[in-house]
Design a protein around this motif. Structure first.
Motif, PDB file in Angstrom:
ATOM      1  N   TRP A 150       7.889   1.234   2.511  1.00  0.00           N
ATOM      2  CA  TRP A 150       7.584   0.852   1.117  1.00  0.00           C
ATOM      3  C   TRP A 150       8.223  -0.471   0.760  1.00  0.00           C
ATOM      4  O   TRP A 150       7.598  -1.338   0.140  1.00  0.00           O
ATOM      5  N   GLU A 153       6.346  -3.392   2.356  1.00  0.00           N
ATOM      6  CA  GLU A 153       5.061  -3.653   1.713  1.00  0.00           C
ATOM      7  C   GLU A 153       5.238  -4.228   0.314  1.00  0.00           C
ATOM      8  O   GLU A 153       4.399  -4.999  -0.160  1.00  0.00           O
ATOM      9  N   SER A 237       1.975   3.143   6.924  1.00  0.00           N
ATOM     10  CA  SER A 237       2.319   4.244   6.025  1.00  0.00           C
ATOM     11  C   SER A 237       2.372   5.579   6.760  1.00  0.00           C
ATOM     12  O   SER A 237       3.304   6.378   6.570  1.00  0.00           O
TER      13      SER A 237
END
Length: 391
Positions: A150, A153, A237
């Motif tokens: 996370w 990104e 992910s």
């Protein structure tokens, strides 16, 4: 839990993070700076090799200077400095340098905590507390999975590494302020590293240490990402989720094993049976490497869970150490444990490249996992000759 022990556990969270975060960074480092899975395997191997080699001076420093200065100085210079080098990396060589520095920085933190445990706490609870420290510290594995994906990104990987450098430096400063060294021993024998090897009961334990952690650390820290990507087409992910699940399994394993020696009255057989179960999961991946993503994640998680016997092995070896050899003894066991990972990481890159020349991706990964399982079985065969002790 004193403030010093709390910050040592937080430092160990960082150690767990740094040994496994390359798995999530693997795809983006390949795209941006040309780091292949083989070069990242080498970089990961450098972390473990330097971490292992540092156990010799760390053991001496713990006995000579105590855990406060040893842990704080190395974490600040090596850990924070290495994270800065990583943030500025422009090629694979910089990644290798960064991982080497971070290995130096992380090398004393777990052993500093174990040193305090061995000197200030009753021996009977060593395995339980050691398991708790690793279990909580393994939250770093979690941070290196989905949260790391996370952050990459959202913020970018360089910005994330600058943030990690700041956090690492802050914890190093906290160690210097809060950690308290155990009381000095009364005058007596000082001992040396050779005295550790003069204890025959430790030899089979060293063999088990050499192979115990290597499969779980190797898969979680490096091979889970390319395996899921190449065989199942998983993206960042999904790899982050799979890494998270395996990390949670490793944490659960540490808490599971911690009190078993007191409940069952044996350390030897807890260690043997747990590692044989981890080997069985490796062989299952060898037989069915491309069944499904769910099956693959379940099996790598089983390797992480059943292979989490590190604190029990450490407690087993600690039971044979006299007080004046605790620092050198526990760090020597850690050298074998982390050194085994380093050897396996260095070997796994070229071995996998060779396997890939004549096999499709699923079969190449299958054979790699089979080698992990075989190494565990070999260690278990030697460990059969160990002496059991629970005090």
């Amino acid at each position: 839990m004193t403030p010093g022990m709390i910050f040592l556990v937080l430092a160990y969270v960082l150690s767990q993070f740094y040994r496994s975060f390359l798995a999530v960074l693997s795809p983006i480092l390949g795209t941006e700076i040309g780091a292949t899975p083989e070069t990242l395997a080498t970089a990961s191997g450098i972390w473990f090799a330097i971490f292992a080699a540092m156990q010799i001076p760390v053991g001496w420093a713990l006995d000579r200077f105590g855990p406060r200065v040893t842990s704080a100085v190395l974490l600040a210079i090596g850990g924070a400095g290495g994270a800065v080098v990583m943030a500025m990396a422009t090629g694979p060589s910089a990644i290798m340098l960064a991982m080497g520095l971070i290995g130096i920085g992380c090398s004393p933190v777990l052993m500093a905590a174990y040193f305090i445990l061995a000197r200030d706490y009753p021996p009977v609870v060593f395995a339980t507390f050691a398991g708790v420290i690793i279990g909580v510290g393994s939250l770093g594995n979690i941070g290196a999975a989905l949260p790391m994906a996370w952050a990459i990104e959202t913020l970018g990987w360089r910005e994330t590494m600058w943030g990690m450098a700041a956090v690492t430096l802050a914890i190093a400063i906290a160690l210097l302020i809060t950690v308290r060294n155990p009381k000095a021993l009364e005058e007596g024998p000082s001992g040396s590293l050779l005295d550790v090897f003069r204890i025959p009961a430790l030899w089979a334990i060293f063999a088990m240490m050499l192979v115990n952690y290597a499969p779980a650390a190797g898969i979680r820290g490096l091979w889970i990402a390319p395996y899921l990507s190449d065989v199942f087409g998983a993206g960042v992910s999904r790899i982050g989720v799979a890494s998270l699940i395996m990390g949670l399994a490793m944490i659960a394993g540490n808490f599971f094993y911690g009190p078993l020696d007191r409940i069952l009255g044996t350390r030897k057989w807890v260690i043997l049976l747990g590692n044989l179960m981890a080997a069985a999961a490796c062989f299952a991946l060898y037989l069915w490497p491309e069944g499904s993503v769910l099956q693959a994640v379940a099996l790598v998680s089983a390797i992480g869970f059943f292979g989490a016997t590190f604190p029990v092995i450490m407690a087993h070896g600690r039971s044979f150490l006299p007080p004046h050899l605790v620092g050198r003894g526990v760090t020597m066991m850690n050298l074998f444990g982390i050194g085994g990972v380093g050897i396996m990481q260095f070997a796994s890159g070229p071995v996998f490249a060779s396997l890939s020349e004549n096999n499709a991706a699923p079969q190449a990964y299958a054979q790699l996992f089979g080698l992990f399982g075989a190494s565990i079985v070999l260690g278990c065969l030697i460990f059969l000759f160990s002496k059991d002790r629970t005090t």
